[in-house]
Design a protein around this motif. Structure first.
Motif, mmCIF file in Angstrom:
data_model
loop_
_atom_site.group_PDB
_atom_site.id
_atom_site.type_symbol
_atom_site.label_atom_id
_atom_site.label_comp_id
_atom_site.label_asym_id
_atom_site.label_seq_id
_atom_site.Cartn_x
_atom_site.Cartn_y
_atom_site.Cartn_z
ATOM 1 N N ALA A 1 0.841 -1.211 0.000
ATOM 2 C CA ALA A 1 0.000 0.000 0.000
ATOM 3 C C ALA A 1 0.866 1.248 0.000
ATOM 4 O O ALA A 1 0.568 2.241 -0.683
ATOM 5 C CB ALA A 1 -0.927 -0.011 1.211
ATOM 6 N N LYS A 2 1.931 1.198 0.764
ATOM 7 C CA LYS A 2 2.884 2.309 0.799
ATOM 8 C C LYS A 2 3.484 2.536 -0.593
ATOM 9 O O LYS A 2 3.611 3.678 -1.050
ATOM 10 C CB LYS A 2 3.975 1.998 1.826
ATOM 11 N N GLU A 3 3.850 1.457 -1.275
ATOM 12 C CA GLU A 3 4.439 1.554 -2.607
ATOM 13 C C GLU A 3 3.438 2.140 -3.611
ATOM 14 O O GLU A 3 3.778 3.024 -4.405
ATOM 15 C CB GLU A 3 4.889 0.164 -3.069
ATOM 16 N N ILE A 4 2.210 1.662 -3.566
ATOM 17 C CA ILE A 4 1.178 2.159 -4.480
ATOM 18 C C ILE A 4 0.913 3.639 -4.247
ATOM 19 O O ILE A 4 0.806 4.432 -5.193
ATOM 20 C CB ILE A 4 -0.119 1.338 -4.317
ATOM 21 N N CYS A 5 0.832 4.015 -2.979
ATOM 22 C CA CYS A 5 0.581 5.420 -2.640
ATOM 23 C C CYS A 5 1.740 6.302 -3.124
ATOM 24 O O CYS A 5 1.528 7.407 -3.629
ATOM 25 C CB CYS A 5 0.387 5.561 -1.141
ATOM 26 N N SER A 6 2.958 5.806 -3.005
ATOM 27 C CA SER A 6 4.132 6.548 -3.493
ATOM 28 C C SER A 6 4.085 6.712 -5.008
ATOM 29 O O SER A 6 4.411 7.774 -5.542
ATOM 30 C CB SER A 6 5.425 5.837 -3.089
ATOM 31 N N LEU A 7 3.678 5.653 -5.708
ATOM 32 C CA LEU A 7 3.573 5.718 -7.162
ATOM 33 C C LEU A 7 2.567 6.771 -7.610
ATOM 34 O O LEU A 7 2.693 7.338 -8.704
ATOM 35 C CB LEU A 7 3.153 4.359 -7.722
ATOM 36 N N MET A 8 1.576 7.035 -6.760
ATOM 37 C CA MET A 8 0.553 8.035 -7.089
ATOM 38 C C MET A 8 0.933 9.427 -6.596
ATOM 39 O O MET A 8 0.105 10.342 -6.560
ATOM 40 C CB MET A 8 -0.792 7.599 -6.498
ATOM 41 N N ASP A 9 2.235 9.564 -6.191
ATOM 42 C CA ASP A 9 2.803 10.876 -5.833
ATOM 43 C C ASP A 9 2.106 11.548 -4.654
ATOM 44 O O ASP A 9 1.911 12.772 -4.641
ATOM 45 C CB ASP A 9 2.787 11.833 -7.038
ATOM 46 N N LYS A 10 1.738 10.772 -3.650
ATOM 47 C CA LYS A 10 1.130 11.345 -2.462
ATOM 48 C C LYS A 10 2.207 11.793 -1.477
ATOM 49 O O LYS A 10 3.355 11.347 -1.532
ATOM 50 C CB LYS A 10 0.190 10.329 -1.804
ATOM 51 N N ASP A 11 1.824 12.665 -0.537
ATOM 52 C CA ASP A 11 2.782 13.211 0.423
ATOM 53 C C ASP A 11 3.203 12.156 1.441
ATOM 54 O O ASP A 11 2.571 11.095 1.555
ATOM 55 C CB ASP A 11 2.187 14.422 1.144
ATOM 56 N N GLU A 12 4.260 12.462 2.190
ATOM 57 C CA GLU A 12 4.868 11.491 3.103
ATOM 58 C C GLU A 12 3.895 11.012 4.175
ATOM 59 O O GLU A 12 3.858 9.822 4.501
ATOM 60 C CB GLU A 12 6.108 12.105 3.757
ATOM 61 N N LYS A 13 3.083 11.914 4.736
ATOM 62 C CA LYS A 13 2.131 11.507 5.780
ATOM 63 C C LYS A 13 1.101 10.525 5.216
ATOM 64 O O LYS A 13 0.762 9.523 5.857
ATOM 65 C CB LYS A 13 1.412 12.722 6.360
ATOM 66 N N THR A 14 0.592 10.802 4.020
ATOM 67 C CA THR A 14 -0.392 9.912 3.413
ATOM 68 C C THR A 14 0.213 8.552 3.121
ATOM 69 O O THR A 14 -0.423 7.512 3.329
ATOM 70 C CB THR A 14 -0.949 10.534 2.122
ATOM 71 N N VAL A 15 1.463 8.542 2.656
ATOM 72 C CA VAL A 15 2.159 7.283 2.386
ATOM 73 C C VAL A 15 2.302 6.471 3.675
ATOM 74 O O VAL A 15 2.067 5.252 3.695
ATOM 75 C CB VAL A 15 3.540 7.555 1.749
ATOM 76 N N THR A 16 2.684 7.140 4.772
ATOM 77 C CA THR A 16 2.827 6.454 6.064
ATOM 78 C C THR A 16 1.478 5.933 6.550
ATOM 79 O O THR A 16 1.376 4.807 7.060
ATOM 80 C CB THR A 16 3.440 7.391 7.115
ATOM 81 N N ASP A 17 0.425 6.752 6.419
ATOM 82 C CA ASP A 17 -0.919 6.304 6.807
ATOM 83 C C ASP A 17 -1.320 5.057 6.023
ATOM 84 O O ASP A 17 -1.974 4.153 6.559
ATOM 85 C CB ASP A 17 -1.943 7.422 6.564
ATOM 86 N N CYS A 18 -0.917 4.998 4.729
ATOM 87 C CA CYS A 18 -1.231 3.824 3.921
ATOM 88 C C CYS A 18 -0.542 2.580 4.468
ATOM 89 O O CYS A 18 -1.130 1.491 4.484
ATOM 90 C CB CYS A 18 -0.805 4.064 2.470
ATOM 91 N N PHE A 19 0.696 2.730 4.913
ATOM 92 C CA PHE A 19 1.379 1.575 5.498
ATOM 93 C C PHE A 19 0.638 1.102 6.750
ATOM 94 O O PHE A 19 0.385 -0.095 6.918
ATOM 95 C CB PHE A 19 2.827 1.912 5.863
ATOM 96 N N VAL A 20 0.268 2.035 7.622
ATOM 97 C CA VAL A 20 -0.414 1.665 8.863
ATOM 98 C C VAL A 20 -1.784 1.055 8.556
ATOM 99 O O VAL A 20 -2.179 0.043 9.152
ATOM 100 C CB VAL A 20 -0.563 2.883 9.796
ATOM 101 N N GLY A 21 -2.516 1.661 7.607
ATOM 102 C CA GLY A 21 -3.816 1.109 7.231
ATOM 103 C C GLY A 21 -3.693 -0.294 6.675
ATOM 104 O O GLY A 21 -4.496 -1.183 6.991
#
Length: 404
Positions: free
Chosen positions: A245-265
């Protein structure tokens, strides 16, 4: 309509401080105040409230008894208890009618932030079927003392990250997992990290809380009750879903907090399964046996037999335990995508990561997992990204496998 909040405390000074705090927010919320449980019940008999916030220890009626009455009178009211840190663990084990606990003294920012978060989570916390399942448990899942201590430290005006690291070192299982995660290729930090305090700083507090919950459930479960079901594989699936999820969120150019939230989610998306296995093991055995005999997906069988899914129960408890609303909503909607706008959201990332992890690393031969929600992904214009996400996730898993 402006939301209404009822504050209950037998200490006049504390009640006056609530009045002063809420006066400045009177355009956002209407506030009422009561100095006894009985007075609070009288107000509740005359008007509906969105939130009730009560002290735990009061002479005429304690907070638990008051909130039991609130749950009967106004079941859709969000219920918050204020309590001393030393009482927190015993309360978490027994008070099933409380949605959120706050330590006393509670600073203004934490109080206001909690109220706003609870308002955002109201659709999750007032889900009647989920509430029925949770309040029907003999006890709520027990949170580890380490989680309580860390949450207490985080609620301070200036949390001490070094102290958080020292707390983590007390538990070898948590410490080992934390260092394993921070040093994995999935996170890509430069240089080896050997200090839990440093790992805490690099990963962030929500990641730390998520790992503590997962490891605690893993350590406490009685695996003898599970038969062929592998709790270790479930935990591995959760960890890898977080990474993907973290990788996918990064590919979609989201900010660092959103990427971290994706990992936790992603890490916590199946936490409801741990709860079912821990607290409803006999009933959940029916779900697992049905899946083994007739096939899945598991979420469909859960709804058929239990009436609710692991996604809904997991999100309910994460809301109770103080995770931010974005993470709670990701977990709640990660199968249905019902909260998703017609553009990419973190919930899309959790959903895709969950499906791709099952696809790329099959749980067991013949296991039937939930497929992509093609209609919702199409409405957000995301189907064109699936192959890119699959390739990136597969590459990430292969790199990690080579490093083992």
């Amino acid at each position: 309509m402006i939301p209404k909040i009822l504050f209950v405390d037998d200490d006049r000074n504390i009640l006056d401080s609530f009045r002063a705090t809420m006066h400045g927010l009177r355009r956002e919320w209407k506030s009422r105040f009561a100095s006894t449980g009985q007075e609070a019940l009288e107000q509740l008999s005359k008007a509906e409230f969105d939130i009730v916030i009560t002290d735990m220890k009061m002479p005429d009626m304690d907070g638990c008894k008051l909130l039991r009455n609130v749950a009967d009178m106004q079941p859709d009211t969000i219920r918050i208890t204020l309590s001393g840190h030393s009482d927190m663990q015993s309360l978490l084990k027994s008070a099933k009618h409380t949605h959120q606990f706050l330590s006393k003294p509670c600073n203004t920012d934490v109080l206001i932030g909690t109220i706003r978060r609870m308002m955002d989570l109201r659709p999750v916390l007032t889900d009647h079927k989920v509430r029925g399942i949770v309040t029907g448990l003999d006890t709520l899942p027990v949170l580890p003392d380490l989680y309580i201590e860390i949450t207490h430290e985080l609620n301070k005006p200036e949390p001490n990250l070094q102290k958080l690291g020292e707390l983590v070192k007390k538990d070898p299982g948590i410490s080992t997992t934390l260092l394993k995660v921070v040093n994995s290729s999935f996170f890509g930090f430069y240089g080896s990290v050997s200090c839990p305090a440093r790992a805490t700083i690099l990963l962030g507090t929500d990641v730390l809380k998520g790992l503590i919950l997962g490891v605690n459930f893993l350590q406490e479960l009685n695996t003898d009750i599970l038969g062929p079901y592998s709790i270790e594989k479930l935990w591995e699936h959760c960890l890898q879903t977080g990474y993907l999820a973290k990788e996918i969120c990064s590919l979609m150019d989201k900010d660092e907090k959103t990427v971290t939230d994706c990992f936790v989610g992603g890490l916590l998306h199946d936490i409801g399964k741990f709860v079912f296995i821990t607290e409803m093991n006999k009933k959940y055995q029916e779900v697992l046996e049905h899946v083994r005999e007739f096939g899945g997906p598991v979420i469909d069988v859960e709804k058929k037999i239990l009436g609710v899914s692991h996604a809904e129960v997991g999100a309910y408890l994460l809301g109770l335990w103080g995770f931010n609303e974005e993470i709670v909503k990701m977990v709640y909607y990660h199968h249905s995508l019902d909260n998703c706008a017609e553009t990419f959201t973190p919930t899309h990332a959790i959903h895709a990561a969950d499906v791709l992890q099952h696809e790329l690393i099959p749980h067991t031969k013949g296991y039937v997992f939930s497929e992509f929600n093609a209609d919702k992904l199409a409405s957000a214009g995301l189907l064109k990204h699936i192959n890119d996400w699959r390739a990136a996730c597969n590459n990430l898993l292969e790199i990690n496998d080579e490093e083992k």
